[in-house]
Design a protein around this motif. Structure first.
Motif, PDB file in Angstrom:
ATOM      1  N   ASN A 177       0.824  -1.210   0.000  1.00  0.00           N
ATOM      2  CA  ASN A 177       0.000   0.000   0.000  1.00  0.00           C
ATOM      3  C   ASN A 177       0.859   1.261   0.000  1.00  0.00           C
ATOM      4  OD1 ASN A 177      -2.235  -1.658   0.127  1.00  0.00           O
ATOM      5  ND2 ASN A 177      -2.506  -1.435   2.347  1.00  0.00           N
ATOM      6  N   ALA A 178       1.965   1.216   0.724  1.00  0.00           N
ATOM      7  CA  ALA A 178       2.805   2.408   0.870  1.00  0.00           C
ATOM      8  C   ALA A 178       3.543   2.764  -0.413  1.00  0.00           C
ATOM      9  CB  ALA A 178       3.813   2.209   2.013  1.00  0.00           C
ATOM     10  N   ILE A 179       3.962   1.752  -1.190  1.00  0.00           N
ATOM     11  CA  ILE A 179       4.791   2.048  -2.370  1.00  0.00           C
ATOM     12  C   ILE A 179       4.057   1.829  -3.687  1.00  0.00           C
ATOM     13  CG2 ILE A 179       6.836   1.417  -1.039  1.00  0.00           C
ATOM     14  CD1 ILE A 179       7.057  -1.133  -2.664  1.00  0.00           C
ATOM     15  N   GLY A 180       2.789   1.379  -3.616  1.00  0.00           N
ATOM     16  CA  GLY A 180       1.990   1.272  -4.833  1.00  0.00           C
ATOM     17  C   GLY A 180       2.268   0.059  -5.692  1.00  0.00           C
ATOM     18  N   VAL A 181       2.512  -1.096  -5.056  1.00  0.00           N
ATOM     19  CA  VAL A 181       2.692  -2.336  -5.813  1.00  0.00           C
ATOM     20  C   VAL A 181       1.733  -3.368  -5.249  1.00  0.00           C
ATOM     21  CG1 VAL A 181       5.128  -1.853  -6.308  1.00  0.00           C
ATOM     22  CG2 VAL A 181       4.519  -3.196  -4.278  1.00  0.00           C
ATOM     23  N   SER A 182       1.666  -4.539  -5.882  1.00  0.00           N
ATOM     24  CA  SER A 182       0.802  -5.593  -5.377  1.00  0.00           C
ATOM     25  C   SER A 182       1.419  -6.239  -4.140  1.00  0.00           C
ATOM     26  CB  SER A 182       0.597  -6.666  -6.451  1.00  0.00           C
ATOM     27  OG  SER A 182       1.799  -7.391  -6.669  1.00  0.00           O
ATOM     28  N   ARG A 183       0.573  -6.901  -3.371  1.00  0.00           N
ATOM     29  CA  ARG A 183       1.060  -7.592  -2.181  1.00  0.00           C
ATOM     30  C   ARG A 183       2.054  -8.681  -2.566  1.00  0.00           C
ATOM     31  NH1 ARG A 183       0.136 -12.037   0.965  1.00  0.00           N
ATOM     32  NH2 ARG A 183       0.259 -11.733   3.251  1.00  0.00           N
ATOM     33  N   VAL A 184       1.792  -9.370  -3.671  1.00  0.00           N
ATOM     34  CA  VAL A 184       2.690 -10.434  -4.133  1.00  0.00           C
ATOM     35  C   VAL A 184       4.073  -9.869  -4.441  1.00  0.00           C
ATOM     36  CG1 VAL A 184       3.120 -12.102  -5.976  1.00  0.00           C
ATOM     37  CG2 VAL A 184       0.829 -11.894  -4.991  1.00  0.00           C
ATOM     38  N   THR A 185       4.087  -8.720  -5.124  1.00  0.00           N
ATOM     39  CA  THR A 185       5.364  -8.089  -5.460  1.00  0.00           C
ATOM     40  C   THR A 185       6.110  -7.654  -4.207  1.00  0.00           C
ATOM     41  OG1 THR A 185       4.565  -7.326  -7.605  1.00  0.00           O
ATOM     42  CG2 THR A 185       6.450  -6.152  -6.660  1.00  0.00           C
ATOM     43  N   ALA A 186       5.391  -7.016  -3.281  1.00  0.00           N
ATOM     44  CA  ALA A 186       6.024  -6.565  -2.035  1.00  0.00           C
ATOM     45  C   ALA A 186       6.608  -7.749  -1.276  1.00  0.00           C
ATOM     46  CB  ALA A 186       5.012  -5.827  -1.169  1.00  0.00           C
ATOM     47  N   ARG A 187       5.855  -8.837  -1.210  1.00  0.00           N
ATOM     48  CA  ARG A 187       6.354  -9.996  -0.468  1.00  0.00           C
ATOM     49  C   ARG A 187       7.576 -10.598  -1.158  1.00  0.00           C
ATOM     50  NH1 ARG A 187       2.994 -15.116   2.099  1.00  0.00           N
ATOM     51  NH2 ARG A 187       4.824 -16.091   3.027  1.00  0.00           N
ATOM     52  N   ARG A 188       7.597 -10.588  -2.485  1.00  0.00           N
ATOM     53  CA  ARG A 188       8.763 -11.131  -3.193  1.00  0.00           C
ATOM     54  C   ARG A 188      10.032 -10.356  -2.823  1.00  0.00           C
ATOM     55  NH1 ARG A 188      10.513 -10.747  -9.486  1.00  0.00           N
ATOM     56  NH2 ARG A 188      12.135 -12.341  -9.422  1.00  0.00           N
ATOM     57  N   TYR A 189       9.937  -9.036  -2.788  1.00  0.00           N
ATOM     58  CA  TYR A 189      11.092  -8.217  -2.419  1.00  0.00           C
ATOM     59  C   TYR A 189      11.471  -8.425  -0.953  1.00  0.00           C
ATOM     60  CZ  TYR A 189      11.334  -5.669  -6.845  1.00  0.00           C
ATOM     61  OH  TYR A 189      11.510  -5.338  -8.164  1.00  0.00           O
ATOM     62  N   LEU A 190      10.474  -8.518  -0.095  1.00  0.00           N
ATOM     63  CA  LEU A 190      10.743  -8.741   1.325  1.00  0.00           C
ATOM     64  C   LEU A 190      11.424 -10.093   1.554  1.00  0.00           C
ATOM     65  CD1 LEU A 190       7.386  -7.349   2.722  1.00  0.00           C
ATOM     66  CD2 LEU A 190       9.657  -6.385   3.202  1.00  0.00           C
ATOM     67  N   GLU A 191      10.952 -11.120   0.852  1.00  0.00           N
ATOM     68  CA  GLU A 191      11.562 -12.436   0.998  1.00  0.00           C
ATOM     69  C   GLU A 191      12.993 -12.441   0.470  1.00  0.00           C
ATOM     70  OE1 GLU A 191      10.637 -15.259   2.446  1.00  0.00           O
ATOM     71  OE2 GLU A 191       8.820 -14.317   3.221  1.00  0.00           O
ATOM     72  N   TYR A 192      13.250 -11.662  -0.588  1.00  0.00           N
ATOM     73  CA  TYR A 192      14.623 -11.548  -1.089  1.00  0.00           C
ATOM     74  C   TYR A 192      15.523 -10.907  -0.033  1.00  0.00           C
ATOM     75  CZ  TYR A 192      18.681  -9.954  -3.681  1.00  0.00           C
ATOM     76  OH  TYR A 192      19.974  -9.711  -4.088  1.00  0.00           O
ATOM     77  N   LEU A 193      15.029  -9.882   0.639  1.00  0.00           N
ATOM     78  CA  LEU A 193      15.811  -9.226   1.683  1.00  0.00           C
ATOM     79  C   LEU A 193      16.076 -10.176   2.849  1.00  0.00           C
ATOM     80  CD1 LEU A 193      14.165  -5.682   1.646  1.00  0.00           C
ATOM     81  CD2 LEU A 193      16.456  -6.299   0.853  1.00  0.00           C
ATOM     82  N   VAL A 194      15.113 -11.060   3.139  1.00  0.00           N
ATOM     83  CA  VAL A 194      15.341 -12.087   4.155  1.00  0.00           C
ATOM     84  C   VAL A 194      16.430 -13.046   3.688  1.00  0.00           C
ATOM     85  CG1 VAL A 194      14.327 -14.082   5.341  1.00  0.00           C
ATOM     86  CG2 VAL A 194      13.018 -11.951   5.132  1.00  0.00           C
ATOM     87  N   GLU A 195      16.359 -13.449   2.437  1.00  0.00           N
ATOM     88  CA  GLU A 195      17.315 -14.409   1.877  1.00  0.00           C
ATOM     89  C   GLU A 195      18.752 -13.906   1.967  1.00  0.00           C
ATOM     90  OE1 GLU A 195      18.403 -16.276  -2.514  1.00  0.00           O
ATOM     91  OE2 GLU A 195      16.362 -15.587  -2.108  1.00  0.00           O
ATOM     92  N   VAL A 196      18.968 -12.619   1.715  1.00  0.00           N
ATOM     93  CA  VAL A 196      20.327 -12.069   1.735  1.00  0.00           C
ATOM     94  C   VAL A 196      20.731 -11.571   3.119  1.00  0.00           C
ATOM     95  CG1 VAL A 196      20.225 -11.463  -0.707  1.00  0.00           C
ATOM     96  CG2 VAL A 196      19.578  -9.753   1.005  1.00  0.00           C
ATOM     97  N   GLY A 197      19.865 -11.769   4.114  1.00  0.00           N
ATOM     98  CA  GLY A 197      20.238 -11.438   5.478  1.00  0.00           C
ATOM     99  C   GLY A 197      19.977 -10.014   5.906  1.00  0.00           C
ATOM    100  N   VAL A 198      19.285  -9.223   5.075  1.00  0.00           N
ATOM    101  CA  VAL A 198      19.017  -7.832   5.424  1.00  0.00           C
ATOM    102  C   VAL A 198      17.780  -7.721   6.301  1.00  0.00           C
ATOM    103  CG1 VAL A 198      18.404  -5.567   4.477  1.00  0.00           C
ATOM    104  CG2 VAL A 198      20.150  -6.957   3.364  1.00  0.00           C
ATOM    105  N   ALA A 199      16.817  -8.610   6.117  1.00  0.00           N
ATOM    106  CA  ALA A 199      15.565  -8.561   6.870  1.00  0.00           C
ATOM    107  C   ALA A 199      15.340  -9.888   7.589  1.00  0.00           C
ATOM    108  CB  ALA A 199      14.389  -8.256   5.949  1.00  0.00           C
ATOM    109  N   ALA A 200      14.418  -9.853   8.551  1.00  0.00           N
ATOM    110  CA  ALA A 200      14.034 -11.057   9.288  1.00  0.00           C
ATOM    111  C   ALA A 200      12.522 -11.151   9.321  1.00  0.00           C
ATOM    112  CB  ALA A 200      14.597 -11.015  10.705  1.00  0.00           C
ATOM    113  N   ARG A 201      12.002 -12.378   9.332  1.00  0.00           N
ATOM    114  CA  ARG A 201      10.566 -12.594   9.475  1.00  0.00           C
ATOM    115  C   ARG A 201      10.211 -12.619  10.955  1.00  0.00           C
ATOM    116  NH1 ARG A 201      12.174 -16.890   6.289  1.00  0.00           N
ATOM    117  NH2 ARG A 201      11.884 -16.631   4.035  1.00  0.00           N
ATOM    118  N   VAL A 202       9.078 -11.984  11.281  1.00  0.00           N
ATOM    119  CA  VAL A 202       8.638 -11.925  12.683  1.00  0.00           C
ATOM    120  C   VAL A 202       7.150 -12.270  12.733  1.00  0.00           C
ATOM    121  CG1 VAL A 202       8.477 -10.516  14.760  1.00  0.00           C
ATOM    122  CG2 VAL A 202      10.300 -10.069  13.103  1.00  0.00           C
ATOM    123  N   PRO A 203       6.779 -13.467  13.207  1.00  0.00           N
ATOM    124  CA  PRO A 203       5.346 -13.790  13.352  1.00  0.00           C
ATOM    125  C   PRO A 203       4.697 -12.873  14.379  1.00  0.00           C
ATOM    126  CG  PRO A 203       6.730 -15.758  13.493  1.00  0.00           C
ATOM    127  CD  PRO A 203       7.646 -14.580  13.595  1.00  0.00           C
TER     128      PRO A 203
END
Length: 221
Positions: A177-203
């Motif tokens: 919602n904040a950057i104007g893309v689909s949820r699927v697209t946002a999640r793909r980028y977020l998961e990539y950031l998790v993969e390279v160690g920049v982000a973490a998932r938090v339930p």
């Protein structure tokens, strides 16, 4: 031939790295050092083109080895090898002249790609006519984007900015919602950031049903 010093304290890993390097055409291992002090002694006797440098050594940090190398006037290049995903360390490594960063565990294909790119970088010669020439040479060393197919650097930077703006964590839908893309697209980028160690998932618990999955910049330890 491009000469390489392998610096790694674990015997099995050091031998594997030596074998990997010598499998890449145009490269030869000049020596293997098991500590920072041993590496510096070797380099005083025989300078090399490239150091494959583990950052966690038994006697000193790999970045201290880099500082000593630069202080000694040695102009060899460095590929840092580490399991650490600390971005502050990455920035420090870059400031000390580390040209590439290789995360453990890595495959032969990953190392071979880094070395091949370095070889192409070494082959570049002559004066730069303009900014395009400089960008081309640096692109040869570090890659044009190093992103998966279909991902854009600008969008990745925007997603990362959303993570920094929400240290408590943010969901894929909120980022979308904040950057104007689909949820699927946002999640793909977020998961990539998790993969390279920049982000973490938090339930995020508290509601009915499955917990919401949030993403955030990892807390510094």
């Amino acid at each position: 031939m491009i000469s390489v010093l392998v610096v790694e304290d674990e015997e099995i890993t050091a031998e594997a790295n030596r074998i990997f390097v010598e499998r890449v055409p145009g490269f030869e291992v000049a020596g293997v050092a098991r500590s920072g002090a041993e590496a510096l002694r070797f380099l005083r006797r025989r300078p090399v083109d490239l150091i494959l440098l583990d950052l966690y050594l038994p006697d000193m940090h790999g970045l201290d080895v880099c500082r000593a190398v630069r202080a000694g006037g040695l102009m060899c290049d460095v590929i840092a090898v580490t399991s650490a995903r600390d971005l502050a360390m990455v920035r420090s490594a870059v400031s000390l002249g580390v040209s590439q960063y290789l995360l453990k565990p890595f495959t032969f294909a990953t190392l071979a790609e880094k070395l091949s790119r370095y070889a192409r970088f070494k082959e570049e010669a002559g004066l730069a006519v303009g900014q395009g020439d400089v960008d081309r040479v640096l692109g040869t060393l570090r890659g044009p984007s190093e992103l998966p197919k279909g991902m854009a650097r600008d969008t990745l930077d925007t997603v990362a900015a959303q993570l920094r703006a929400h240290p408590e964590g943010v969901g894929a839908q909120a980022v979308a919602n904040a950057i104007g893309v689909s949820r699927v697209t946002a999640r793909r980028y977020l998961e990539y950031l998790v993969e390279v160690g920049v982000a973490a998932r938090v339930p995020q618990y508290g509601g009915v049903g499955r917990p919401e999955l949030l993403y955030r910049i990892p807390m510094e330890s």
